[in-house]
Design an enzyme around this catalytic site. Structure first.
Site, PDB file in Angstrom:
ATOM      1  CG  ASP A 223      -2.013  -0.958   1.239  1.00 49.96           C
ATOM      2  OD1 ASP A 223      -2.009  -1.852   0.375  1.00 49.96           O
ATOM      3  OD2 ASP A 223      -2.905  -0.834   2.089  1.00 49.96           O
TER       4      ASP A 223
ATOM      5  CG  HIS B 140       2.430  -8.502   0.460  1.00 50.37           C
ATOM      6  ND1 HIS B 140       1.697  -9.569   0.907  1.00 50.37           N
ATOM      7  CD2 HIS B 140       2.221  -7.503   1.375  1.00 50.37           C
ATOM      8  CE1 HIS B 140       1.069  -9.244   2.021  1.00 50.37           C
ATOM      9  NE2 HIS B 140       1.367  -7.989   2.330  1.00 50.37           N
TER      10      HIS B 140
ATOM     11  CB  SER C  78       9.554   2.557   5.180  1.00 53.72           C
ATOM     12  OG  SER C  78       8.238   2.152   5.498  1.00 53.72           O
TER      13      SER C  78
END
Length: 382
Positions: free
Chosen positions: A193, A249, A341
């Site tokens: 996301d 992911h 990040s």
């Protein structure tokens, strides 16, 4: 004028010689008061509400101008699902701090030096300890309210989390994120996301977005794999804001062939810093994961830490370690501890073609809001 009127701080009423510097610190100490001013549209008192100079000053210091690609405390992004341009929700004292640090020539020189690098590192470790303390759990509910998080998609109820950090790298319920085109292995999927930028070459990325003087593929990867990506690789930059789901992911199916942890600094990955002459991505602590994929060739997955992000934790591979592990598209690789990040993806030349809308936005440059599993491109190999 403003200078003579600000002989005392309007927040704490203490005398101050350097009003702008003092306000930056005082705002941090009085977060609740600033939330009331900027998030609620109110003022501290009726007296200050009548002082137009005070409103103009705080607006100039905390907000700046609105324009796509503008390097100010404002961050405008396009929500891919709705097509709307939205402003990223950032606490005002954070926005103010970014402008104070990165839009002031003297402060930029300080950031370039070792003094503030050391300060950011110290703050990151200190904040990590703080958010691992059980007392930090009291911040979770307020954080959710401020960022208007969807609590229904979180796997566990809020009272499950013993610390703020446990909440920060929370898991989502099965089905909260969907894998686009599950039957088409050519599809490249978003790893997080995030606010996404996609560039057909590193040259385009450095011309439009990444302004660090020493940013190169070898300095980013610090490994023997750099040579594989020297020939004009494509690059995707996935920036995670503090409010985002912070597990990352795999964007491709394949096998992990190498993992390397690179120590470094903890500079902010806020666009204002990335678009200054600061080597944010090549100086920050990061973990490089190399994946050999069937459809997309060799892929370098770089998880970059930042201010207040003290940990990049890999969860793939279990006790046996990540190297040699088989991964599928959208399989969890790991998570970041507290803070903003970034994930950077590098692809060999000619192996991927990013979706046209993402490239078009990136060339403006405008970040695009995407979610884990969204389609962001296609393999160019049959």
């Amino acid at each position: 004028g403003v200078k003579s009127t600000l002989d005392a701080c309007p927040l704490c009423r203490q005398p101050t010689i350097a009003p702008l510097d003092h306000l930056a610190v005082c705002f941090d100490r009085q977060e609740a008061a600033i939330d009331d001013i900027f998030m609620g549209g109110n003022y501290l008192t009726e007296e200050f509400a009548s002082r137009k100079w005070f409103s103009r000053l705080l607006t100039w210091m905390g907000f700046g101008g609105y324009r796509i690609g503008r390097n100010s405390g404002n961050i405008l992004v396009q929500d891919r699902r709705t097509g709307r341009i939205v402003e990223e929700r950032i606490p005002t004292f954070v926005r103010l701090g970014m402008r104070w640090l990165y839009q002031n020539r003297v402060n930029r020189q300080a950031v370039d030096g070792q003094l503030l690098r050391g300060l950011f590192s110290t703050l990151t470790h200190r904040q990590g300890v703080r958010f691992d303390d059980p007392a930090s759990a009291r911040h979770i509910a307020a954080f959710c309210r401020y960022h208007e998080l969807d609590l229904d998609e979180i796997l566990h109820p809020l009272d499950h989390f013993r610390t703020f950090n446990e909440f920060f790298y929370r898991q989502l319920k099965p089905g909260a994120r969907q894998l686009a085109a599950p039957d088409d292995p050519r599809v490249l999927n978003s790893p997080a996301d995030s606010r996404l930028l996609c560039f057909p070459t590193v040259t385009a990325a450095t011309a439009l977005w990444i302004k660090g003087a020493n940013f190169t593929v070898p300095t980013l990867l610090c490994s023997r794999w750099a040579a594989r990506f020297q020939d004009a690789p494509a690059v995707a930059v996935c920036r995670l804001a503090p409010q985002d789901y912070h597990r990352f992911h795999s964007p491709v199916a394949g096998r992990i062939v190498d993992v390397q942890s690179v120590p470094g600094a903890y500079l902010t990955v806020n666009p204002m810093a990335v678009r200054q002459n600061l080597d944010v991505f090549t100086e920050n602590a990061r973990t490089v994961v190399v994946i050999e994929s069937e459809a997309h060739g060799t892929v370098a997955f770089v998880a970059v830490g930042a201010t207040m992000v003290g940990s990049v934790v890999l969860t793939v591979g279990g006790a046996g370690g990540a190297v040699g592990a088989r991964v599928e598209r959208m399989q969890e690789l790991g998570y970041f501890a507290f803070g903003g990040s970034t994930v950077i993806l590098l692809f060999e030349r000619g192996r991927v073609q990013f979706d046209a809308d993402l490239v078009e936005n990136s060339m403006q440059p405008l970040e695009t809001l995407v979610r884990v599993g969204d389609a962001i491109g296609l393999s160019r190999v049959d």
